[in-house]
Each structure stands twice: as C-alpha cells, then as structure tokens.
Design an enzyme around this catalytic site. Structure first.
Site, PDB file in Angstrom:
ATOM      1  CE1 TYR A 144      -3.751   2.428   0.697  1.00 42.14           C
ATOM      2  CE2 TYR A 144      -2.368   3.272   2.471  1.00 42.14           C
ATOM      3  CZ  TYR A 144      -3.477   3.393   1.659  1.00 42.14           C
ATOM      4  OH  TYR A 144      -4.309   4.471   1.789  1.00 42.14           O
ATOM      5  CG  ASP A 239       5.840   3.416   0.984  1.00 43.52           C
ATOM      6  OD1 ASP A 239       6.130   4.041   2.024  1.00 43.52           O
ATOM      7  OD2 ASP A 239       4.682   3.339   0.531  1.00 43.52           O
ATOM      8  CE  LYS A 267       1.852   4.902   8.589  1.00 45.12           C
ATOM      9  NZ  LYS A 267       0.434   5.037   8.796  1.00 45.12           N
TER      10      LYS A 267
HETATM   11  N1  HOZ Z   1      -3.545   3.532   6.281  1.00 43.58           N
HETATM   12  C1  HOZ Z   1      -3.478   3.280   7.686  1.00 43.58           C
HETATM   13  C2  HOZ Z   1      -3.087   1.892   7.984  1.00 43.58           C
HETATM   14  N2  HOZ Z   1      -2.021   1.343   7.278  1.00 43.58           N
HETATM   15  C3  HOZ Z   1      -4.787   3.562   8.388  1.00 43.58           C
HETATM   16  C4  HOZ Z   1      -4.876   4.973   8.741  1.00 43.58           C
HETATM   17  C5  HOZ Z   1      -6.018   5.353   9.676  1.00 43.58           C
HETATM   18  O1  HOZ Z   1      -7.117   4.807   9.582  1.00 43.58           O
HETATM   19  O2  HOZ Z   1      -5.801   6.215  10.495  1.00 43.58           O
END
Ligand code: HOZ
Length: 430
Positions: A144, A239, A267
């Site tokens: 992802y 990534d 993050k």
């Molecule tokens: N894309 C995030 C997990 N890999 C989730 C982000 C969220 O819901 O805060």
C-alpha cells in the site's frame, strides 16, 4: 466494558462523515464492530469516550515510537506555537529537519517535506517518471502506497481490509501505467521488464510490507530489485512510511544493507503531526521544481509546528540509539509469549516480526506474500480482536495491519497483554 458513548458518537458521526470516520480502517468494519472514540493518549495507553483505558498497539498506525504525547515533543510544539502556526515561507527548522533525515538515512542526500505518506509516494513516482522520461512503474500485490489513483490497484491496508483492492473511480487511463508484480517473487518482476522494454521508470516497494499484515521482503529479493534498477535505468523507491525510523534509525534499508534511490517517509518523521517526506540521490532530487522541471508543491509543506515535532522526534532517535535494542527486546518477549501459548493450543499460526512491527496471521502456513496473507481466517481474527479489546488491549481492527510496540510499553503492560492473549485464545479456540 461499556462502549455506550462511543456508540452514540459513531451514530452522530455517521450523519455527517461518510462511514463516521475520516479513514476507513478505523471504522472497525472488518471486525464487525463500532469504533472507539478516543479522548486521550498518554504513553502506551489510550482512554476512550466512556472512560475505558487500553494498552495501545496501534500507536496512531505507527508514528508513536515513544508512546503518546512524550514530553520532549510536547515541549517542542509549545515553543513553536508561540511563534505562529504557518508562514508559507522557509524556516530554519526545515533545514534542521532535512539535515537530520540525511544524517540518519545514508541513501538520502536531499529531501523534500510534504504533509502525508500519500503525498510522498505520489510525488516520488512523478519525480521518477520525470527523471527517467519513462511512463510505467511496478508495484507489488498487497503493498500500500497511499491512495493516489494509480496505487489503488491490488492495494493493501484499508483497500484490502474492505475488499476493494482495485478502487472504483480509478480510470483505465490511470491504471494502465501501473504494473503489478508478486511480492518476494523476482521472476514476476523480470517478466514485466521483458514485456515493457524501456518503459519502466520505477519500482516502488515496501521493503517490509506493513499493509497486508507484516510481511518482510527476502534479502535476495531486494538485492535483485536493486541490481535490476541499476541495469535498467529505473528508480528504486523504498516506501518507508511505516518502517522509516521504526525498524532501525536508518529504516529497513539499514536492516537489509541495501540503498534505495528514493525513499518515502511518513508517520514517525512527523512526531505525531501530519508530515511526510521523500528524499534520495541529489541528482534525482534536483529534477524537482524550482531547480528542475518536475512540479511539486504545498502551502503547508514544512509547516513550523509539524517540523518542530519532527525535529524533536528525530533528535531523540539520534541521541538515543539504544531504543532499537530496547524495542527488539520487548517485541521479542511478547512474540515468544504468544508463540508459547500457540504451542499449548496446538496451533502454529504464522507470526512475522521485524523489530517493533509484528503481526500474527490466523493461518498455519508461512506468510511471504499477498496470497499467503489472504488465506488468514479473518472471522477468527475479528473474535480475537474483540476478546483482546474487552481485556483492555487495543489492536488494529484488521488482520492486514501491523502491531506496533513503543518504548512506553512497560514490562508489566507486556505481561498483561500476554495474559489477555492466553485468555482470548482459550475463549475463541475452545
Ligand atoms: N492507512 C493506515 C493503515 N495502514 C490507516 C490509517 C487510519 O485509519 O488512520
């Protein structure tokens, strides 16, 4: 445990926010639940609107390497706030931030700040295309890279959790330059190069997959990608939105000893504020505007509050290199406790872990790629999730996400978690 107030808030939220949430995974949909509304985070704990207290293993999906609201980040933010919230003009803190990233991640010679991981990955792809003059790129099933159109093809994270890895709204035109290979399968990559001669600008990969559960790449696989990119004038993009400053101070590339051409961050780099970044070789980065022709911009990029939090986080990492051995010790203790219990239950669920990122898959076969991950029994995971939640342990509401440990998780908390795990497994496996 009573969740009445969270349930009420969720009903209200649903009237004004699609699905009641601003990001899909947190809706608890795949575990057949309703989300907790959080009022406070302190250290490794979170408190919800009903006053329930949890040991948190999501850590805002990765940023909280030191737990919630550490004093050194709070102080940096308070100080920055005195001077204003946004200028849309350069500040000295941005230079400090760039210097820290360059110092901690050896393959990065220049870096540009953005506001999220999604922005970082989409900018990195545009840059790779502009730099090489080629249109296509390769991504891997189950990885992802945020929600830009051309990434939402066999995507992980929420897209996988909700069963829509190929999102409607992505046009054929947008999808046609995305080539999808199998994670940890170098032959599938060779095959794409054979069929798309001189057309591939970049390979983007999570060196440790974190969005189909945790699935580390094999070292030989990443080495082969590195070699291929060198031979084919193709940009290798790691990534590291999840793994950057998480699995080691220099991220996954330090763990594997392999340098990327471009790296994307998010993050931890923002210390809990909305920050992303992409960086890498000077020669490539100088293709970006205003030096070069590849356009990329943002009013809030390098925002002074976000930079203050990010600099505080990275400075703490730089000054405390021992945190990674501490995290390894804590995470391996918990992994062993889980494994011991699985043995007692005569189960051999797959467990993948790299440092403080881990995942237990409800499948007994090894998980090395997307196909393995989706063999997991997601119904059983949902039972496990709710069993842990009612015992005060807050895990990701999806089989296909990671469990994060922070330096704020005390031994006592880890023991409490292991006990909750034993009781839950007994309850759900009978
Ligand atoms: N894309 C995030 C997990 N890999 C989730 C982000 C969220 O819901 O805060």
């Amino acid at each position: 445990m009573n969740f009445d107030k969270s349930k009420r808030l969720f009903e209200e939220a649903n009237k004004v926010i699609p699905g009641g949430v601003n990001s899909p995974v947190r809706a608890f949909k795949s575990v057949n639940g309703t989300p907790l509304f959080i009022t406070k985070g302190e250290g490794a704990k979170m408190i919800d609107a009903d006053g329930n207290e949890f040991i948190d293993y999501i850590g805002s999906w990765g940023p909280h390497l030191f737990g919630h609201n550490p004093l050194f980040i709070k102080n940096a933010l308070t100080e920055a706030l005195e001077n204003g919230t946004s200028f849309g003009a350069p500040t000295e803190t941005e230079i400090k931030m760039a210097q820290l990233v360059i110092e901690l991640v050896p393959s990065v010679e220049m870096v540009r700040m953005v506001n999220s991981g999604t922005e970082a990955t989409m900018s990195a792809i545009r840059l790779a295309r502009g730099y090489t003059g080629k249109p296509k790129f390769i991504k891997f099933e189950g990885c992802y890279h945020g929600h830009a159109d051309y990434f939402l093809i066999k995507a992980g994270s929420g897209a996988l959790t909700l069963g829509v890895p190929n999102s409607p709204g992505v046009t054929e035109g947008n999808a046609k330059d995305t080539l999808v290979a199998r994670y940890n399968d170098i032959d599938s990559v060779y095959d794409l190069f054979d069929k798309n001669k001189d057309e591939i600008a970049a390979i983007i990969v999570e060196p440790i997959g974190g969005n189909m559960g945790v699935v580390p790449a094999k070292k030989e696989f990443l080495q082969a990608l590195r070699k291929l990119c060198d031979e084919q004038n193709c940009v290798l993009i790691f990534d590291e939105v999840m793994t950057g400053f998480r699995v080691a101070k220099g991220g996954a590339q330090e763990v594997y000893g392999i340098n990327a051409d471009l790296t994307t961050f998010g993050k931890i780099i923002g210390g809990g504020l909305p920050v992303g970044a992409f960086g890498g070789k000077k020669e490539i980065m100088e293709t970006l505007a205003p030096v070069g022709p590849v356009y990329q911009a943002g009013t809030l990029s390098g925002n002074p509050l976000a930079m203050a939090a990010g600099v505080a986080a990275l400075t703490h990492i730089k000054n405390n290199p021992d945190i990674y051995s501490e995290l390894e010790e804590k995470a391996s203790w918990l992994e062993n406790a889980f494994k011991e219990n699985l043995n007692q239950q005569n189960k051999n669920f797959a467990m993948n872990r790299v440092g403080s990122m881990s995942c237990m898959f409800f499948t007994e076969t090894e998980v090395t790629n997307f196909d393995d991950a989706v063999k997991s029994d997601t119904k059983l995971y949902a039972d496990y999730f709710h069993g842990m939640l009612k015992r005060g342990i807050y895990l990701a509401p999806s089989q296909f996400e990671a469990m994060f440990i922070s330096t704020a998780h005390s031994n006592e908390m880890l023991e409490k978690t292991a006990n909750a795990h034993y009781e839950t497994m007994k309850e759900i496996l009978g």
